[in-house]
Design a protein around this motif. Structure first.
Motif, mmCIF file in Angstrom:
data_model
loop_
_atom_site.group_PDB
_atom_site.id
_atom_site.type_symbol
_atom_site.label_atom_id
_atom_site.label_comp_id
_atom_site.label_asym_id
_atom_site.label_seq_id
_atom_site.Cartn_x
_atom_site.Cartn_y
_atom_site.Cartn_z
ATOM 1 N N GLU A 20 1.154 -1.213 -4.786
ATOM 2 C CA GLU A 20 -0.058 -0.394 -4.598
ATOM 3 C C GLU A 20 -1.059 -0.800 -5.675
ATOM 4 O OE1 GLU A 20 -1.556 2.033 -2.614
ATOM 5 O OE2 GLU A 20 -3.109 2.002 -4.161
ATOM 6 N N ARG A 21 -2.329 -0.912 -5.277
ATOM 7 C CA ARG A 21 -3.303 -1.396 -6.268
ATOM 8 C C ARG A 21 -3.649 -0.337 -7.307
ATOM 9 N NH1 ARG A 21 -8.052 -1.978 -1.868
ATOM 10 N NH2 ARG A 21 -8.167 0.228 -1.375
ATOM 11 N N GLY A 56 -0.215 4.401 0.613
ATOM 12 C CA GLY A 56 -1.032 5.461 1.208
ATOM 13 C C GLY A 56 -0.165 6.312 2.117
ATOM 14 N N VAL A 57 -0.803 6.942 3.101
ATOM 15 C CA VAL A 57 -0.043 7.827 4.001
ATOM 16 C C VAL A 57 1.114 7.061 4.648
ATOM 17 C CG1 VAL A 57 -0.199 9.306 6.050
ATOM 18 C CG2 VAL A 57 -2.141 9.157 4.496
ATOM 19 N N ALA A 58 0.831 5.865 5.170
ATOM 20 C CA ALA A 58 1.866 5.114 5.883
ATOM 21 C C ALA A 58 2.924 4.565 4.922
ATOM 22 C CB ALA A 58 1.227 3.970 6.659
ATOM 23 N N ASP A 110 -3.611 2.736 9.550
ATOM 24 C CA ASP A 110 -4.963 2.323 9.915
ATOM 25 C C ASP A 110 -5.131 0.805 9.926
ATOM 26 O OD1 ASP A 110 -5.575 4.958 10.110
ATOM 27 O OD2 ASP A 110 -7.253 4.934 8.700
ATOM 28 N N ARG A 158 -10.340 11.388 -2.398
ATOM 29 C CA ARG A 158 -10.764 10.829 -1.111
ATOM 30 C C ARG A 158 -11.163 11.956 -0.151
ATOM 31 N NH1 ARG A 158 -7.053 6.143 1.222
ATOM 32 N NH2 ARG A 158 -5.639 7.809 1.831
ATOM 33 N N VAL A 201 -2.357 -6.941 -3.512
ATOM 34 C CA VAL A 201 -1.750 -8.012 -2.724
ATOM 35 C C VAL A 201 -2.851 -8.952 -2.260
ATOM 36 C CG1 VAL A 201 -0.353 -8.574 -0.697
ATOM 37 C CG2 VAL A 201 0.095 -6.459 -1.979
ATOM 38 N N LEU A 249 -6.682 17.030 7.045
ATOM 39 C CA LEU A 249 -6.197 18.028 7.995
ATOM 40 C C LEU A 249 -5.047 17.388 8.761
ATOM 41 C CD1 LEU A 249 -8.092 20.662 9.941
ATOM 42 C CD2 LEU A 249 -6.205 19.495 11.017
ATOM 43 N N GLY A 258 -4.256 0.158 5.055
ATOM 44 C CA GLY A 258 -5.305 1.123 5.360
ATOM 45 C C GLY A 258 -6.524 0.596 6.100
ATOM 46 N N GLY A 314 0.820 -1.224 0.000
ATOM 47 C CA GLY A 314 0.000 0.000 0.000
ATOM 48 C C GLY A 314 0.842 1.258 0.000
ATOM 49 N N GLY A 369 -8.915 14.708 13.627
ATOM 50 C CA GLY A 369 -7.870 14.638 12.599
ATOM 51 C C GLY A 369 -6.545 14.132 13.148
ATOM 52 N N GLY A 395 -5.428 10.804 12.709
ATOM 53 C CA GLY A 395 -4.957 9.573 12.051
ATOM 54 C C GLY A 395 -3.600 9.696 11.377
ATOM 55 N N MET A 396 -3.425 10.758 10.591
ATOM 56 C CA MET A 396 -2.144 10.880 9.867
ATOM 57 C C MET A 396 -1.003 11.182 10.835
ATOM 58 S SD MET A 396 -2.990 12.696 6.247
ATOM 59 C CE MET A 396 -3.616 14.232 6.884
ATOM 60 N N GLY A 426 -8.088 12.098 5.573
ATOM 61 C CA GLY A 426 -6.702 12.555 5.718
ATOM 62 C C GLY A 426 -6.426 13.884 5.046
#
Ligand SMILES: Cc1cc2nc3c(=O)[nH]c(=O)nc-3n(C[C@H](O)[C@H](O)[C@H](O)COP(=O)(O)OP(=O)(O)OC[C@H]3O[C@@H](n4cnc5c(N)ncnc54)[C@H](O)[C@@H]3O)c2cc1C
Length: 474
Positions: free
Chosen positions: A45-46, A24-26, A298, A53, A135, A58, A172, A22, A308, A310-311, A56
């Motif tokens: 990554e898919r 994404g952010v991570a 996540d 989206r 994956v 803020l 995620g 993935g 806000g 999570g990130m 994520g």
């Protein structure tokens, strides 16, 4: 085997030091952080194209600080990221402004643009191979050790195997693999409906806005030069659907609470009807003791997105695991690497404040008495406003500060009730305010603390302080 971005002669073998699931952010930020570390990394990554989206967007000041400390501040450039200086809370027509601590600002941004910025940063690194595919499986060296992955190549439909000394699971919120590699169990706590407001005149420029209503809150903050994100909370199990009921809700519940300057942008967005809905999850992060794999973002841990956080949690985890991997390169690729993984999971206690605050605050917003008490508490200004916002920003992680302010809200709210007259009804309201506050925060603390002593103490207090619903049922 088709690699996404490398000409044939550059394609490596399908054996890597690190394989990331993935971008994404991570996953993408970890790959950016490790790209010059000398590790041979592949990231699968898919879909590498820009996503639209509502999540994520803020980034709290501590998230910005994490990027700076990793040397990745450049990821915030060239994407029209907006500086956020603090919050404005709007309740019953009153507006309360609370600034972030001066040391760092937050950012409002478009998640898709932020992701593409990170992904582009990876494209010229000789150490990183990007694959486009989904994956499907983790592969095992033995019962407790992950040895890599199998993915379906998007272009060819072929199954491709990748061996890796360390696999990073960062797929995620809808993670396929968390059930295999964590003890974490997610609960849906409601939904956010998101839309973009164009050229919206927010009550306070460069601020995140929280609109408190009789039922659930809505949020609005700038995410680019001309766009603001509106997120409307829908508590419960049913996702909002387009139709008459939703239109009615927006016009009777959301629109009347907006300031006049916001209405043209809101009306245009409603008429356009480009809504997106996402479930909000609560999931304390409990890892499994396994080798060859680490879970980040996540896939491991989620909290309510109201604050806000999570990130910020994700970038802190990326920073920690990246530093451990770079600082212990000899160990990282050997059998003893479990010490690195243990150190990573042990470090996660640092997130307790952000995690607890998110769901505690969300639950306070659904309790009329506490919501009002919270607004009045912040309105006092001084430390009563500055410290809670420092916790929200992630710049301060003191757990005792969070507990202190949380109970101070209930105690001050209760004292105010009693000061209205020494009547049984006022004492009862004061009591339930404290009891409700306790029963909101108690399970959240238990889940983060994971300590028998803390649990026993909290259970004892819980017997004394009974929340409104239980007391009514008795
Ligand atoms: C409604 C909502 C609003 C939010 N708002 C905020 C906010 O304002 N601020 C904040 O800090 N946090 C916010 N969050 C939380 C934040 O979005 C997450 O914490 C963050 O995105 C986590 O990053 P991640 O890398 O774990 O997951 P993601 O960013 O979702 O990345 C996962 C990646 O994995 C890929 N992937 C998934 N499965 C596979 C597979 N099988 N094979 C290959 N690739 C795969 C996906 O395509 C994706 O690119 C919000 C969350 C929600 C639900």
């Amino acid at each position: 085997m088709v690699e996404y971005d490398k000409p044939n002669e550059q394609r490596g073998s399908a054996t890597y030091d690190i394989c990331i699931i993935g971008a994404g952010v991570a996953g993408a930020s970890l790959a950016c952080y490790l790209k010059d570390s000398g590790y041979r990394i592949c990231i699968v990554e898919r879909d590498w194209s820009e996503q639209d989206r509502i999540v994520g967007e803020l980034l709290q000041p501590d998230g910005v600080r994490q990027l700076k400390q990793m040397g990745l501040e450049l990821l915030l450039s060239g994407i029209e990221a907006q500086e956020i200086l603090g919050y404005s809370i709007i309740y019953n027509g009153e507006q309360l402004d609370v600034a972030y601590p001066e040391e760092e600002r937050g950012r409002g941004l478009r998640n898709g643009k932020f992701m593409q910025r990170m992904r582009t940063e990876l494209s010229d690194s000789p150490n990183i191979t990007r694959y486009e595919g989904t994956v499907k499986e983790l592969t095992y060296k033995d019962e407790h050790t992950i040895g890599g992955i199998i993915f379906t190549d998007k272009a060819t439909g072929e199954q491709v195997g990748v061996d890796a000394t360390l696999t990073i699971v960062s797929d995620g919120f809808f993670s396929k693999f968390r059930i295999e590699v964590t003890e974490s169990e997610e609960t849906v706590t409601g939904y956010f409906l998101g839309m973009v407001l164009k050229d919206c005149q927010l009550p306070h420029t460069a601020h995140g806005h929280v609109f408190l209503t009789d039922s659930s809150p809505f949020l609005c903050y700038p995410i680019s030069d001309r766009e603001s994100r509106l997120l409307i909370d829908f508590p419960g199990n049913a996702a909002p659907r387009k139709g008459e009921a939703l239109s009615q809700f927006l016009s009777s519940h959301v629109r009347p609470r907006m300031t006049a300057g916001m209405l043209p942008a809101f009306d245009a967005a409603v008429a356009e009807g480009k809504f997106k809905v996402m479930p909000n999850h609560y999931m304390p992060g409990h890892s499994k003791s396994m080798d060859g794999v680490v879970v980040v973002g996540d896939a491991l841990n989620m909290r309510h997105p109201l604050t806000g956080g999570g990130m910020t949690v994700t970038l802190r985890d990326v920073h920690t695991i990246g530093k451990l991997l770079m600082g212990n390169k000899e160990i990282a690729l050997k059998e003893t690497r479990t010490t690195i993984l243990d150190a990573f999971y042990a470090s996660r206690g640092q997130h307790a404040t952000v995690n607890i605050l998110a769901d505690a605050l969300y639950n306070v917003m659904s309790n009329d008495a506490l919501k009002k008490a919270c607004f009045d508490y912040l309105a006092q200004g001084g430390k009563q406003a500055a410290e809670p916002v420092a916790l929200l920003s992630g710049l301060n992680s003191e757990k005792s500060m969070l507990t202190r302010h949380f109970f101070a809200v209930a105690l001050k709210g209760g004292a105010k009730e009693i000061s209205n007259g020494y009547r049984p009804a006022n004492f009862s309201r004061a009591y339930y305010m404290l009891a409700d506050a306790f029963h909101i925060i108690c399970p959240l603390i238990k889940n983060e603390a994971n300590s028998k002593v803390v649990n026993i103490c909290l259970n004892l207090c819980g017997q004394i302080l009974r929340p409104r619903t239980l007391a009514n049922a008795a």
